[in-house]
Write an enzyme that holds these catalytic residues in place. Sequence first.
Site, PDB file in Angstrom:
ATOM      1  CE  LYS A  48      58.090  16.133  59.171  1.00 26.07           C
ATOM      2  NZ  LYS A  48      58.566  17.610  59.479  1.00 26.07           N
ATOM      3  N   PRO A  49      53.763  17.263  58.666  1.00 28.43           N
ATOM      4  CG  PRO A  49      52.621  18.488  60.092  1.00 28.43           C
ATOM      5  CD  PRO A  49      52.753  17.004  59.862  1.00 28.43           C
TER       6      PRO A  49
ATOM      7  N   GLY B  70      60.133  20.355  49.888  1.00 28.34           N
ATOM      8  CA  GLY B  70      61.263  20.919  50.844  1.00 28.34           C
ATOM      9  C   GLY B  70      62.329  21.045  49.791  1.00 28.34           C
ATOM     10  CB  SER B  71      65.907  21.652  50.855  1.00 29.39           C
ATOM     11  OG  SER B  71      66.265  20.555  51.462  1.00 29.39           O
TER      12      SER B  71
ATOM     13  CB  CYS C  66      59.507  26.313  46.037  1.00 29.01           C
ATOM     14  SG  CYS C  66      57.608  26.030  45.629  1.00 29.01           S
TER      15      CYS C  66
ATOM     16  CD  GLU D  13      57.133  22.166  45.120  1.00 29.83           C
ATOM     17  OE1 GLU D  13      58.228  22.844  44.674  1.00 29.83           O
ATOM     18  OE2 GLU D  13      56.597  22.368  46.059  1.00 29.83           O
TER      19      GLU D  13
END
Length: 520
Positions: free
Chosen positions: A177-178, A233-234, A289, A255
């Site tokens: 899932k991009p 992601g966050s 990030c 990550e």
Amino acid sequence: MSATRTVTSLLDGRPVDGAPGGTLTIPNPADLKETVANAKLGDAGMFLEACRRAKAAQPGWAAIPAPVRGRAIQHLGRLVEENFEALSRLITREIGKPIRESRGEVQEVVDTCNFFLGEGRRLYGQTVPSEMPDKQLFTFRMPVGVAAIVTAGNFPVAVPSWYIVPALVCGNTIVWKPAEYTPATAEAFAQLILHAGIPAGVFQLVLAEGAQTFDGIERALDEEVLDKVGFTGSSEVGRRIGELCGRHLQSPCLELGGKNPLVVMPDADLDLAVEGALFSGFGTAGQRCTSLGTAIVHRDVHDDFIGRFSKAVTDAPIGDPARDVLYGPMISARFSERFERWLELIRPHHAVFGSDGIGRISSSNPRTGFVGDPEAGLYYHPVIVDGVTIEDELSRTETFGPIVGVASFDTFDDAIELANSHGYGLSSSIYTNDPLSVFHYRDRISAGMVSVNNSTSGAEAHLPFGGNGRSGNGSRQSGQWVLDQFTRWQAMNWDYSGHLQKAQMDTADLQSRPEFRLPN
């Protein structure tokens, strides 16, 4: 102007009819009048169906010898090389990344494939000596099963490859899932994967928004058709995914974000430190990030550093990402809107440098030397905020955009406190020529990655990537270390003695004579 792409999810390699999750129009952030893609989105039900199909295909894929699976990864690397420029330019069109950075990202995919081709022949287990005769012990790496990979869009092919490539080599099947704002790049990369010799069902692509994806993961876990989640992601979303997976006794690969420090010691090469801070803080418009959060500069060299850093940022070309610029636009409107809120963290005691203004670059808020038409896209002024203290919200908030804080320190302990106080632990850097400073810093910094006289950004395909604290759960990507995310150790003992030998009970005992003493 390039043609608009219509893209959709791919189940078993075939486009899915309909758009149960709605549709999205993706503009070029460097030229908002140009539409890059119209995306037909899936929903939680489609995600669940993709996991079911991947579950059915997994035993067959795992049965293919690992060196043969590695050959498929070799094919993928060659396909990416053959489509290198087209993929790079698509990344630049869809997220506004400068073309040189886009090419570097595509090269990262090639490097990852080159490394993991060999891992297909190196999924080593061990033979272990037994404590009993006529018995052998072995360990084997076994695939986890179905891996759901959920990735951000700032590195729309490099970061997904860090998950997908090793997971496939290890015998897992994939549901990817991009980011929903990079559907064209995702669909292009998916086509390269599907044409690399990967059998139908082994790789599934689901385009969906975040809420639908989370519901789909939950349903797939409940139905036991999902065995591993990888997420970039966050920190906030990562925490929710970690909680969800924990309820199913699964450990996700997380990550997450970073507030990455760059410490400048009094003996540092200041020109080199400025060069590193410039790329760390403003490459990809600060939307990494691993972007520099706060430069922590010794008070003795602070003013000199600020003067050089301010000049470097002020003079840097910014604008059209198809040209030679430091950075282009924000990736999408969602990031530009959030960035404007983070600019509100600037306080009266701060001094601001780096450009003619702050906020969005326009004819009424211009930047000297802008490359191209600022009105065309989502372009923002670079901002250096000097005078940041440990009490400032800016010092502990991840600001995903072209803003860098600068703080001063007097003692090494002060620098370490500033560098660790935010709770993130992804990347870090120190500029010094003193080996003692290097090793003291490495020993005390919370970050999972440390650079010496180099930027906070810049991963290599064969070195572990990942963070601690708010930056992740200790899992690592890249190199041989990621194999532990996509395999499980299986132990086997083989007793050929012809009778039952009980561990810890039937072992031989060699008698010693503890009363023995050497003569005086």
